[in-house]
Enzyme design. Structure first.
Site, PDB file in Angstrom:
ATOM      1  N   ASP A 185      -7.991   1.811   7.114  1.00 11.19           N
ATOM      2  CA  ASP A 185      -7.812   1.943   5.663  1.00 11.19           C
ATOM      3  C   ASP A 185      -7.057   0.745   5.099  1.00 11.19           C
ATOM      4  O   ASP A 185      -7.421   0.213   4.055  1.00 11.19           O
ATOM      5  CB  ASP A 185      -7.008   3.210   5.336  1.00 11.19           C
ATOM      6  CG  ASP A 185      -7.936   4.389   5.084  1.00 11.19           C
ATOM      7  OD1 ASP A 185      -9.169   4.163   5.053  1.00 11.19           O
ATOM      8  OD2 ASP A 185      -7.418   5.514   4.931  1.00 11.19           O
ATOM      9  N   ASP A 222      -1.033  -0.979   5.800  1.00 12.62           N
ATOM     10  CA  ASP A 222      -0.900  -0.420   7.140  1.00 12.62           C
ATOM     11  C   ASP A 222      -1.861  -1.120   8.091  1.00 12.62           C
ATOM     12  O   ASP A 222      -2.927  -1.573   7.684  1.00 12.62           O
ATOM     13  CB  ASP A 222      -1.245   1.084   7.120  1.00 12.62           C
ATOM     14  CG  ASP A 222      -0.173   1.891   6.390  1.00 12.62           C
ATOM     15  OD1 ASP A 222       0.954   1.384   6.281  1.00 12.62           O
ATOM     16  OD2 ASP A 222      -0.481   3.012   5.945  1.00 12.62           O
ATOM     17  N   GLU A 235       0.836  -1.194   0.000  1.00 11.91           N
ATOM     18  CA  GLU A 235       0.000   0.000   0.000  1.00 11.91           C
ATOM     19  C   GLU A 235       0.874   1.249   0.000  1.00 11.91           C
ATOM     20  O   GLU A 235       1.683   1.444   0.902  1.00 11.91           O
ATOM     21  CB  GLU A 235      -0.896  -0.024   1.254  1.00 11.91           C
ATOM     22  CG  GLU A 235      -1.659   1.268   1.490  1.00 11.91           C
ATOM     23  CD  GLU A 235      -2.365   1.291   2.851  1.00 11.91           C
ATOM     24  OE1 GLU A 235      -2.275   0.291   3.598  1.00 11.91           O
ATOM     25  OE2 GLU A 235      -2.984   2.314   3.164  1.00 11.91           O
ATOM     26  N   ASP A 238      -4.121  -0.252   9.953  1.00 14.10           N
ATOM     27  CA  ASP A 238      -5.220   0.613  10.389  1.00 14.10           C
ATOM     28  C   ASP A 238      -6.463   0.271   9.563  1.00 14.10           C
ATOM     29  O   ASP A 238      -6.443  -0.646   8.748  1.00 14.10           O
ATOM     30  CB  ASP A 238      -4.837   2.097  10.239  1.00 14.10           C
ATOM     31  CG  ASP A 238      -4.431   2.442   8.802  1.00 14.10           C
ATOM     32  OD1 ASP A 238      -4.759   1.655   7.889  1.00 14.10           O
ATOM     33  OD2 ASP A 238      -3.801   3.486   8.591  1.00 14.10           O
TER      34      ASP A 238
END
Ligand code: 0RA
Length: 644
Positions: free
Chosen positions: A514, A510, A437, A512
């Site tokens: 997202d 990541d 990403e 998180d």
């Protein structure tokens, strides 16, 4: 079942006990042969085996309620209100029926003539195998006014059956603790068990299953008077149906089997079309799932295709096109449930039905009843035909486009995407593709990797949600085209796993929300368009650390809060920094923590259950916001843990 007088009330221990011990030894030596595997799947099979015995008792009409509890010590209890396993000694035997059921590998159906037995289904091996693979097991039977109890260790009885009380009730309770030395994991998964029990309740309107997880204090009850129709509605919860009620097709037909013996097959089907493109048709025999389909599914498909073509032609809804099978199943959610005595399976794993009577019965019932339904509901019929015609046209358009070299130039081009930093190794079994990403993390990964066998493909933010697009449109999107060319096996129906360029495809996002969303979009792409990658276990999630704990020159990476706390305690006075994203790590750190095969942690994506996965993806990727919100709230703390 013979009469009670046939049972003697004494037990003799002799040469038979030695035979039982030999059986146990065989199971413990090769557990995989009896339960399929010793991973989490095999572990859950133990529970299914015990519950299926109680389901048999429900299908035979003697029980209505089954209670399953995951106890806080990790053991499982299964309670039913059936007749209770007989406790007397059958004629010609030296041990009680109860002990035989629990220790003799072949006792199986010997004492029970139930025609619709399911415990002969998937890996249907009998409770004796569960017993052999348990640290301890306790069987309690309420029968003939008494409560009988016998306990076992590693499959061997602690002693004879004891009478521990009196009761007017009947039923069986089995409690067991899996032997941790036999399994990779002995932790039961709530969602996996829930899914199984819910399915069984949908397929058996007579049963009520109470499911309790004492480890977390959750309790649910499954009972569905609506049966297969309720099942289909449930599966379509996150989809958009094209007609309000599932079509229900029921009937019983008798055909002669290959030996000329008449066999009655009970057919119970519900089906509902949605505005989606994928097919979610699941089949069951005697409430046991047949993931590879078989004769009942073939019977359904042929009758569906023929009936829709005939109806469409007669009512001028088809012009001069002929629908293919796949056209009639686009966007279709259906449950095909049949009951029949002594089903025959094609393979050892019993996941594919082979009985030819099932094909005759299902196709006859579907042809008759579906025709009748279409004639009585012309507006629904019109909607369904329009959907099938749309699929036909989409397929034709895609084929023409392909012939017109559009696809050829896109996919058969020899040049790899410019953004791909490929590895030098060419043997796919040794190669890894990291899908990363963001451009900056992609840059670090390119510098930190071992370029001999690790390739890096950075992707920009969110990729297209394939749940909402047709295959022929997917390649218009840069990120999906790059991924498809890099992986090398093509896409959709033409995906060819023998052509892929990497056997490990690692999604690195990541830690998180997202990142989890991007990971889910990629998993949806793989699951819907490159499914063999998932089935073969080639797809992984990278697990970057969440924290760096450091003091002076020493430092440790922590992958969860618990580890972080532990390192903080071990190094008093240490500092901690939280990684907010992959981009915060330099190439060296990224290699050490996330990419070095000797140190990294990765999660292999396993699709244990296609129904669950289909629903999960529809929930996460579909149009409806509410089911997605519910799912995310319920699973918020495991948002990176998407192995279903
Ligand atoms: C053998 C014979 C009979 C019932 C059962 C086994 C039986 C097994 C299990 C396993 C879990 N729950 C169960 N309930 C019953 C029939 C006995 C009779 O004829 O009364």
């Amino acid at each position: 079942m013979g009469s009670e007088e046939e049972y003697r009330k004494t037990e003799v221990y002799d040469a038979d006990s030695i035979k039982a011990l030999k059986g146990l030894e065989a199971v413990r030596k090769r557990p995989g042969m009896y339960i399929g595997s010793t991973d989490t799947r095999g572990l859950h099979h133990l529970v299914y085996e015990v519950v299926d015995n109680s389901i048999d008792e429900v299908m035979a009409g003697f029980a209505t309620r089954i209670n399953v509890t995951v106890n806080s010590d990790g053991s499982i209890s299964v309670v039913d209100d059936g007749r209770g396993i007989p406790t007397g000694v059958p004629k010609g035997e030296t041990k009680s029926a109860m002990e035989l059921c629990l220790t003799d590998l072949h006792a199986g159906g010997k004492f029970d003539q139930n025609a619709y037995k399911v415990s002969g289904g998937l890996h249907g091996v009998g409770v004796s195998v569960v017993n052999a693979l348990s640290e301890w097991l306790v069987a309690t039977v309420k029968r003939e006014g008494k409560i009988h109890r016998q306990s076992y260790k590693f499959g061997v009885p602690d002693g004879p059956i004891e009478v521990i009380g009196e009761t007017q009730e009947t039923g069986t309770t089995i409690t067991f603790l899996p032997d941790k030395t036999m399994f990779e994991t002995v932790v039961f998964d709530f969602d996996t068990l829930q899914n199984r029990f819910r399915n069984q309740a949908f397929l058996n309107t007579k049963v009520t299953i109470d499911f309790e997880d004492a480890r977390v204090g959750k309790k649910e009850v499954y009972h569905y008077d609506g049966g297969v129709s309720a099942f289909v509605k449930f599966l379509n919860k996150a989809k958009t149906p094209l007609h309000p009620e599932p079509i229900v097709i029921q009937g019983m037909k008798t055909f002669n089997d290959l030996k000329g013996k008449p066999v009655a097959v009970d057919v119970d089907i519900a089906m509902q079309y949605t505005d989606g493109y994928s097919e979610a048709v699941d089949s069951f025999v005697n409430t046991v799932s047949t993931p590879d389909g078989g004769t009942h599914l073939t019977g359904f498909r042929t009758a569906l295709t023929k009936t829709l073509n005939d109806y469409g032609k007669e009512n001028n809804l088809l012009k001069d096109i002929v629908l293919e099978g796949s056209d009639t199943r686009e966007g279709l959610t259906a449950i095909i449930s049949i009951r029949m005595p002594d089903p025959q399976f094609e393979s050892q794993t019993k996941e594919k039905l082979g009985s030819s009577v099932a094909q005759n019965a299902v196709s006859t019932v579907v042809a008759e009843k579906l025709k009748q339904y279409l004639e009585e509901n012309p507006s629904v019929a019109k909607t369904i035909l329009a959907k099938a015609v749309q699929s036909y046209q989409g397929r034709e358009a895609a084929r023409k486009a392909r012939d017109a070299t559009r696809r050829k130039s896109l996919l058969e081009s020899t040049s790899l995407p410019g953004k791909l930093a490929d590895c030098s190794e060419k043997d796919p079994t040794k190669c890894e593709l990291y899908i990363v990403e963001g451009e900056s993390a992609g840059g670090s990964a390119k510098m930190g990797r071992d370029r001999a066998f690790q390739a890096i493909l950075p992707i920009r933010g969110k990729i297209l949600n394939v749940e909402k697009a047709r295959t022929d449109k997917l390649l218009d999107h840069d990120e999906i085209r790059n991924l498809t060319i890099a992986i090398g096996g093509g896409i959709g129906k033409e995906f060819d796993i023998s052509k892929i360029r990497y056997h490990k495809i690692v999604i690195m996002t990541d830690a998180d929300v997202d990142g989890a969303h991007i990971a889910t979009l990629l998993l949806t792409l793989f699951y819907r368009q490159m499914r063999p990658l998932v089935d073969e276990g080639y797809v992984y999630l990278a697990m970057p650390p969440l924290y760096r704990v450091y003091k002076g020159k020493t430092q440790k990476y922590a992958y969860n809060d618990e580890e972080m706390q532990k390192y903080m305690a071990e190094m008093p006075g240490a500092n901690v920094s939280r990684y907010k994203g992959l981009g915060e790590m330099n190439p060296q750190q990224l290699w050490e923590t996330t990419m070095d095969p000797d140190q990294r942690m990765m999660k292999r994506i396993q699709i244990a259950d296609a129904i669950m996965a289909d629903q999960l993806f529809s929930t996460l990727m579909g149009d409806d916001v509410e089911p997605r919100r519910e799912f995310i709230i319920e699973h918020a703390n495991e948002v990176v843990n998407l192995d279903v």
